[in-house]
Write an enzyme that holds these catalytic residues in place. Structure first.
Site, mmCIF file in Angstrom:
data_model
loop_
_atom_site.group_PDB
_atom_site.id
_atom_site.type_symbol
_atom_site.label_atom_id
_atom_site.label_comp_id
_atom_site.label_asym_id
_atom_site.label_seq_id
_atom_site.Cartn_x
_atom_site.Cartn_y
_atom_site.Cartn_z
ATOM 1 N N ARG A 89 -12.017 -38.821 -3.121
ATOM 2 C CA ARG A 89 -12.462 -37.934 -4.211
ATOM 3 C C ARG A 89 -12.951 -38.761 -5.408
ATOM 4 O O ARG A 89 -12.314 -39.710 -5.825
ATOM 5 C CB ARG A 89 -11.308 -37.027 -4.624
ATOM 6 C CG ARG A 89 -11.645 -36.017 -5.752
ATOM 7 C CD ARG A 89 -11.272 -36.542 -7.111
ATOM 8 N NE ARG A 89 -11.414 -35.516 -8.153
ATOM 9 C CZ ARG A 89 -11.326 -35.763 -9.457
ATOM 10 N NH1 ARG A 89 -11.101 -36.993 -9.877
ATOM 11 N NH2 ARG A 89 -11.456 -34.801 -10.345
ATOM 12 N N VAL A 90 -14.080 -38.371 -5.934
ATOM 13 C CA VAL A 90 -14.629 -38.979 -7.144
ATOM 14 C C VAL A 90 -14.776 -37.879 -8.187
ATOM 15 O O VAL A 90 -15.194 -36.764 -7.863
ATOM 16 C CB VAL A 90 -15.998 -39.634 -6.845
ATOM 17 C CG1 VAL A 90 -16.702 -40.054 -8.130
ATOM 18 C CG2 VAL A 90 -15.831 -40.832 -5.916
ATOM 19 N N GLY A 91 -14.424 -38.175 -9.411
ATOM 20 C CA GLY A 91 -14.505 -37.174 -10.472
ATOM 21 C C GLY A 91 -15.742 -37.326 -11.331
ATOM 22 O O GLY A 91 -16.742 -37.933 -10.936
ATOM 23 N N ASP A 92 -15.674 -36.780 -12.522
ATOM 24 C CA ASP A 92 -16.824 -36.791 -13.428
ATOM 25 C C ASP A 92 -17.048 -38.129 -14.126
ATOM 26 O O ASP A 92 -18.165 -38.431 -14.555
ATOM 27 C CB ASP A 92 -16.626 -35.731 -14.522
ATOM 28 C CG ASP A 92 -15.395 -36.045 -15.370
ATOM 29 O OD1 ASP A 92 -14.287 -36.165 -14.793
ATOM 30 O OD2 ASP A 92 -15.535 -36.211 -16.600
ATOM 31 N N THR A 106 -13.221 -35.177 -20.670
ATOM 32 C CA THR A 106 -11.913 -35.439 -20.088
ATOM 33 C C THR A 106 -11.406 -34.151 -19.455
ATOM 34 O O THR A 106 -11.850 -33.065 -19.817
ATOM 35 C CB THR A 106 -10.923 -35.947 -21.156
ATOM 36 O OG1 THR A 106 -9.674 -36.241 -20.548
ATOM 37 C CG2 THR A 106 -10.706 -34.924 -22.257
ATOM 38 N N GLY A 107 -10.498 -34.277 -18.515
ATOM 39 C CA GLY A 107 -9.974 -33.084 -17.854
ATOM 40 C C GLY A 107 -10.366 -33.054 -16.387
ATOM 41 O O GLY A 107 -10.630 -34.092 -15.775
ATOM 42 N N THR A 165 -8.390 -39.175 -18.704
ATOM 43 C CA THR A 165 -9.418 -40.198 -18.867
ATOM 44 C C THR A 165 -9.417 -40.764 -20.287
ATOM 45 O O THR A 165 -9.280 -40.025 -21.246
ATOM 46 C CB THR A 165 -10.799 -39.537 -18.646
ATOM 47 O OG1 THR A 165 -10.748 -38.769 -17.464
ATOM 48 C CG2 THR A 165 -11.901 -40.564 -18.583
ATOM 49 N N THR A 167 -11.010 -44.021 -15.513
ATOM 50 C CA THR A 167 -9.876 -43.206 -15.083
ATOM 51 C C THR A 167 -9.455 -43.562 -13.659
ATOM 52 O O THR A 167 -10.261 -44.073 -12.873
ATOM 53 C CB THR A 167 -10.240 -41.708 -15.132
ATOM 54 O OG1 THR A 167 -9.094 -40.917 -14.830
ATOM 55 C CG2 THR A 167 -11.338 -41.367 -14.137
ATOM 56 N N SER A 226 -2.869 -42.554 -15.874
ATOM 57 C CA SER A 226 -4.134 -41.898 -15.520
ATOM 58 C C SER A 226 -5.347 -42.810 -15.632
ATOM 59 O O SER A 226 -6.483 -42.340 -15.481
ATOM 60 C CB SER A 226 -4.346 -40.668 -16.412
ATOM 61 O OG SER A 226 -4.299 -41.036 -17.770
#
Ligand code: GLY
Length: 328
Positions: free
Chosen positions: A216-219, A239-240, A188, A206, A86
């Site tokens: 796609r981009v995350g937090d 995280t998550g 993460t 991450t 991850s």
């Protein structure tokens, strides 16, 4: 192990359980939360993989090095680990087979650097630091971030390991993968450190959600969502499922709650509760926040059972289960 006298263990949660989404999750009583206090330099990071990452950070912090160097060195351990599915090299790819990375870093002066949708660079956190220190910007994305990295001496390489490729191919052929909270028991790597001068820094990195849509981009690279550091108050990392923290700017919220006087566990709980209140479908979601304040108090809160965090200081190291809302 850490000296037990250095810990304050406190039952902090008094609320009643509630349903996260109609008919989807049972209501549970809130778990007791733990607030942990340590003296002197300390590093905390998300999940079990944080234990190894903390060791690298502690090599710096334990010799009175600064928090910024410590968090960068710490999370680089996970970025380089091919067994870690991850983060960084060996991370699971998006649905088209590309390993795309997000990372950010913040220092005690409130400076921030961030990189998102970056391919072929093993250490995105170090690119983020370079953006912070050598450019007038905070975030670079995709091809521009790659161009910046290569022009600053980073080497391009294929980050898709055989192991990750086989998992992706099985997912493609069988279409059996469904996100299950905590099934991989890591996500993460987010790290926060307090150094001998009392300064805070943080980093997170991450490969994002497995088999995500390309682009796609995350937090994790979003300052205030995946990470926030305010050296007057404290720091928080998330995280998550990144979409949840992006909709609620959770790490910023945690720090603001601490600014108002809350301890880290309570502040993290507020940020999780915000998601519960504002986001509809949480059926397969997990989110966890980890916070460290200026006084050396730390704690976490997650939506579900299963999140833990690693701590290391002069007394030793330890893995701590997070307080959480639901056990399922
Ligand atoms: N928290 C990592 C991600 O959602 O990308």
């Amino acid at each position: 192990m850490l000296n037990r006298r250095n810990f304050i263990v406190r039952s902090v949660l008094t609320g009643l359980g509630f349903s996260l989404a109609p008919g989807s999750l049972r209501a549970f009583s809130l778990n007791p939360g733990l607030t942990v206090r340590t003296n002197g330099p300390v590093v905390v990071s998300t999940w079990r993989h944080g234990l190894q990452a903390n060791e690298a950070a502690w090599e710096i912090l334990g010799q009175d090095g600064n928090a910024l160097d410590a968090v960068e060195a710490g999370v680089r351990v996970c970025e380089a680990d091919p067994e870690n599915l991850s983060v960084g090299y060996g991370g699971l790819p998006d649905r088209d087979g590309h390993v795309t990375l997000d990372a950010c870093i913040m220092d005690e002066k409130g400076n921030a650097g961030s990189v998102c949708f970056l391919e072929n660079i093993r250490h995105p956190v170090s690119v983020a630091r370079l953006i912070m220190e050598n450019t007038p910007h905070v975030m670079l994305a995709g091809g521009g971030a790659l161009q910046f990295a290569v022009s600053n001496g980073f080497t391009e390489e294929n980050l898709l390991t055989d192991k990750a490729r086989k998992i992706w191919e099985a997912w493609r052929s069988e279409e059996k993968y469904k996100p299950v909270p905590n099934i991989e028991n890591h996500d993460t790597i987010g790290m926060l450190a307090l150094d001998a001068n009392g300064n805070l820094s943080g980093a997170c990195t991450t490969s994002g959600m497995a088999f995500k849509m390309h682009g796609r981009v995350g937090d994790s690279p979003i300052i205030g969502a995946g990470l926030f550091v305010d050296n007057e108050v404290g720091a928080a990392v998330a995280t998550g499922q990144g979409e949840l923290m992006m909709k609620t700017l959770g790490s910023f919220l945690v720090v603001e709650m601490m600014r108002g006087g809350m301890d880290p566990v309570d502040a993290c709980q507020v940020a999780v509760k915000r998601i519960v209140d504002k986001v509809k479908d949480l059926e397969n979601a997990q989110v966890g926040y980890l916070a460290l304040d200026k006084q050396g108090r730390m704690g976490s809160f997650s939506l579900r059972k299963g999140f833990d965090y690693a701590i290391q200081n002069a007394q030793g190291k330890r893995l701590i289960d997070s307080a959480h809302y639901v056990s399922g």
